[in-house]
Motif scaffolding. Structure first.
Motif, PDB file in Angstrom:
ATOM      1  N   ALA A   1      22.417  40.525  57.841  1.00 43.13           N
ATOM      2  CA  ALA A   1      21.775  40.768  59.290  1.00 43.13           C
ATOM      3  C   ALA A   1      22.734  41.024  60.195  1.00 43.13           C
ATOM      4  O   ALA A   1      22.903  41.921  61.123  1.00 43.13           O
ATOM      5  CB  ALA A   1      20.886  39.644  59.727  1.00 43.13           C
TER       6      ALA A   1
ATOM      7  N   LEU B   1      15.281  32.025  59.585  1.00 42.92           N
ATOM      8  CA  LEU B   1      15.825  31.995  58.166  1.00 42.92           C
ATOM      9  C   LEU B   1      16.274  30.620  57.785  1.00 42.92           C
ATOM     10  O   LEU B   1      15.857  29.848  56.667  1.00 42.92           O
ATOM     11  CB  LEU B   1      17.037  32.919  57.942  1.00 42.92           C
TER      12      LEU B   1
ATOM     13  N   LEU C   1      16.074  35.773  64.257  1.00 46.95           N
ATOM     14  CA  LEU C   1      16.049  35.907  62.772  1.00 46.95           C
ATOM     15  C   LEU C   1      16.608  34.673  62.037  1.00 46.95           C
ATOM     16  O   LEU C   1      16.260  34.332  61.036  1.00 46.95           O
ATOM     17  CB  LEU C   1      16.453  37.262  62.346  1.00 46.95           C
TER      18      LEU C   1
ATOM     19  N   TRP D   1      12.613  43.056  62.678  1.00 48.79           N
ATOM     20  CA  TRP D   1      14.016  43.562  62.581  1.00 48.79           C
ATOM     21  C   TRP D   1      14.198  44.687  61.946  1.00 48.79           C
ATOM     22  O   TRP D   1      15.294  45.463  62.322  1.00 48.79           O
ATOM     23  CB  TRP D   1      14.697  42.197  61.923  1.00 48.79           C
ATOM     24  N   GLU D   2      13.786  44.732  60.723  1.00 48.29           N
ATOM     25  CA  GLU D   2      13.749  46.218  60.029  1.00 48.29           C
ATOM     26  C   GLU D   2      13.701  47.561  60.788  1.00 48.29           C
ATOM     27  O   GLU D   2      14.147  48.436  60.666  1.00 48.29           O
ATOM     28  CB  GLU D   2      13.392  46.159  58.762  1.00 48.29           C
TER      29      GLU D   2
ATOM     30  N   GLU E   1      21.893  36.297  53.547  1.00 47.05           N
ATOM     31  CA  GLU E   1      20.843  36.619  54.469  1.00 47.05           C
ATOM     32  C   GLU E   1      21.555  36.769  56.031  1.00 47.05           C
ATOM     33  O   GLU E   1      21.412  38.020  56.676  1.00 47.05           O
ATOM     34  CB  GLU E   1      19.593  36.138  54.638  1.00 47.05           C
TER      35      GLU E   1
ATOM     36  N   GLN F   1       9.198  38.622  61.281  1.00 44.60           N
ATOM     37  CA  GLN F   1      10.413  38.656  61.945  1.00 44.60           C
ATOM     38  C   GLN F   1      11.312  39.540  61.165  1.00 44.60           C
ATOM     39  O   GLN F   1      11.871  40.577  61.880  1.00 44.60           O
ATOM     40  CB  GLN F   1      11.143  37.301  62.325  1.00 44.60           C
ATOM     41  N   GLN F   2      11.312  39.587  59.883  1.00 41.62           N
ATOM     42  CA  GLN F   2      12.120  40.528  59.211  1.00 41.62           C
ATOM     43  C   GLN F   2      11.652  41.936  59.307  1.00 41.62           C
ATOM     44  O   GLN F   2      12.545  42.873  59.476  1.00 41.62           O
ATOM     45  CB  GLN F   2      12.065  39.936  57.670  1.00 41.62           C
ATOM     46  N   ARG F   3      10.468  41.984  59.283  1.00 39.76           N
ATOM     47  CA  ARG F   3       9.756  43.529  59.419  1.00 39.76           C
ATOM     48  C   ARG F   3      10.072  44.131  60.639  1.00 39.76           C
ATOM     49  O   ARG F   3      10.378  45.141  60.820  1.00 39.76           O
ATOM     50  CB  ARG F   3       8.051  43.259  59.404  1.00 39.76           C
TER      51      ARG F   3
ATOM     52  N   GLN G   1       8.746  36.578  57.467  1.00 41.13           N
ATOM     53  CA  GLN G   1       8.451  37.895  56.905  1.00 41.13           C
ATOM     54  C   GLN G   1       8.170  38.556  58.098  1.00 41.13           C
ATOM     55  O   GLN G   1       8.533  40.048  58.111  1.00 41.13           O
ATOM     56  CB  GLN G   1       7.147  37.886  55.917  1.00 41.13           C
TER      57      GLN G   1
END
Length: 375
Positions: free
Chosen positions: A287, A322, A318, A367-368, A283, A363-365, A361
């Motif tokens: 990233a 993780l 992020l 980031w995306e 991951e 934070q990932q959204r 989740q």
């Protein structure tokens, strides 16, 4: 020899590659029209093709070249026979070349099949001339394999094994089915040409066609279509950054029959110590690659410094989330097998895990969304 003068041809290789290809594209169709091929021809073509390719991918590549797992003597012996049947040199020689490729990938003067020298060279051209004659028998990077009696047995008797399998197996099938020429053509020639060029695609197309989700430090690409034709080796961008992982396709839905074969062998006691890359490292690599791409795209903007600082801060956040997520997940798994841990302590860990998972989740959204903005 001047730099413009090409090395001499390896005439045996030229003869094998050219003659087998011409027979496959001219002789086989003619025989098919005149005499026809039947179900048994196609069945044994698929079986022999799968056997030789899996011997290269699971044996030569993931077992011997990269030591991604330890194999029982029985599967090592089977892979040694299949490798001779594949007619791609001995496991010792193949692995030596491949380790040099990974160590010096894309360096034209050192990488045996550098993709930066073009499709033809990386696909087959590097085997047609004596480009690396001085290192042809230098196996100093494979001292570990020289301790494997099966590897050394195959290396010593490679030529008779190659002749016995490439002639003997099709001939035996021809006798069984009372069609020697049909089996020699399909299981002998067509299988050999398919095995050669699908394997060679890993050195050529897999460095040209596809995506680079993990790293752009080399030319390797991920390509699901190539994975289908190469028994899972098409996820090459992943492989070049995490070469010690027994998997190339890390997700359940990615086509990687080599991975499935190795895992099945482990269930049967024929393979052990399967090595996998920690999910956190995977991951972080994805990233980091996204961050590098985004940073490059905003480089010319007036406020590039501020944007870059903000992206780096988001990246650090992020990575921290993780790390927290995988740490707690490990604790939860360990607590399930630890009788000393009380039930309420396990429940507290579960609640913490769910909260950290939710934070990750989110934070990932975020980031995306940021990466999509600068895509």
């Amino acid at each position: 020899m001047s730099q413009t003068q090409k090395p001499p041809f390896i005439w045996l290789n030229v003869l094998i590659f050219l003659s087998s290809f011409l027979v496959a594209v001219i002789g086989v169709p003619w025989f098919g029209i005149e005499h026809g091929f039947h179900a048994e021809h196609w069945l044994w073509l698929v079986v022999a093709f799968s056997f030789t390719n899996l011997s290269i991918t699971a044996g030569y590549h993931r077992l011997w070249s990269h030591k991604t797992y330890e194999g029982h003597w029985l599967i090592r012996f089977i892979f040694a026979l299949g490798g001779a049947f594949a007619l791609q040199n001995s496991a010792l020689h193949w692995s030596s070349d491949h380790r040099v490729h990974h160590k010096h990938v894309d360096k034209n003067d050192v990488d045996p099949y550098s993709a930066k020298r073009g499709f033809w060279f990386s696909h087959i051209g590097w085997m047609l001339r004596h480009y690396h004659r001085e290192t042809y028998s230098d196996y100093s990077n494979c001292r570990d394999l020289q301790k494997d009696p099966i590897v050394m047995w195959q290396h010593k008797y490679y030529v008779p094994l190659a002749i016995a399998t490439n002639v003997g197996i099709p001939l035996l099938l021809g006798i069984i089915y009372n069609d020697i020429w049909g089996m020699l053509l399909m299981v002998g020639v067509v299988r050999l040409v398919l095995c050669h060029h699908t394997t060679f695609f890993i050195n050529s197309l897999a460095h040209i066609w596809g995506t680079q989700p993990y790293t752009d430090k080399n030319t390797a690409r991920d390509n699901g279509i190539l994975a289908f034709f190469t028994f899972g080796e098409g996820y090459h961008n992943y492989h070049h950054i995490f070469e010690n992982d027994y998997r190339n396709g890390i997700h359940w839905w990615q086509y990687d029959p080599t991975k499935w074969l190795i895992k099945t062998c482990s269930w049967l006691g024929l393979a052990k110590k399967l090595r996998i890359t920690p999910p956190l490292k995977i991951e972080k690599a994805r990233a980091k690659k996204s961050l590098t791409e985004a940073t490059e795209k905003i480089r010319t903007l007036p406020n590039s410094t501020q944007l870059s600082d903000a992206l780096n801060k988001e990246f650090d956040t992020l990575v921290q989330r993780l790390s927290d997520y995988y740490d707690v997940k490990k604790q939860v798994i360990e607590s399930k097998t630890n009788d000393i841990v009380k039930k309420y302590e396990h429940s507290i860990l579960q609640l913490r895990y769910q909260q950290i998972k939710s934070d990750l989740q989110q934070q990932q959204r975020h980031w995306e969304m940021l990466m999509a903005r600068y895509a």
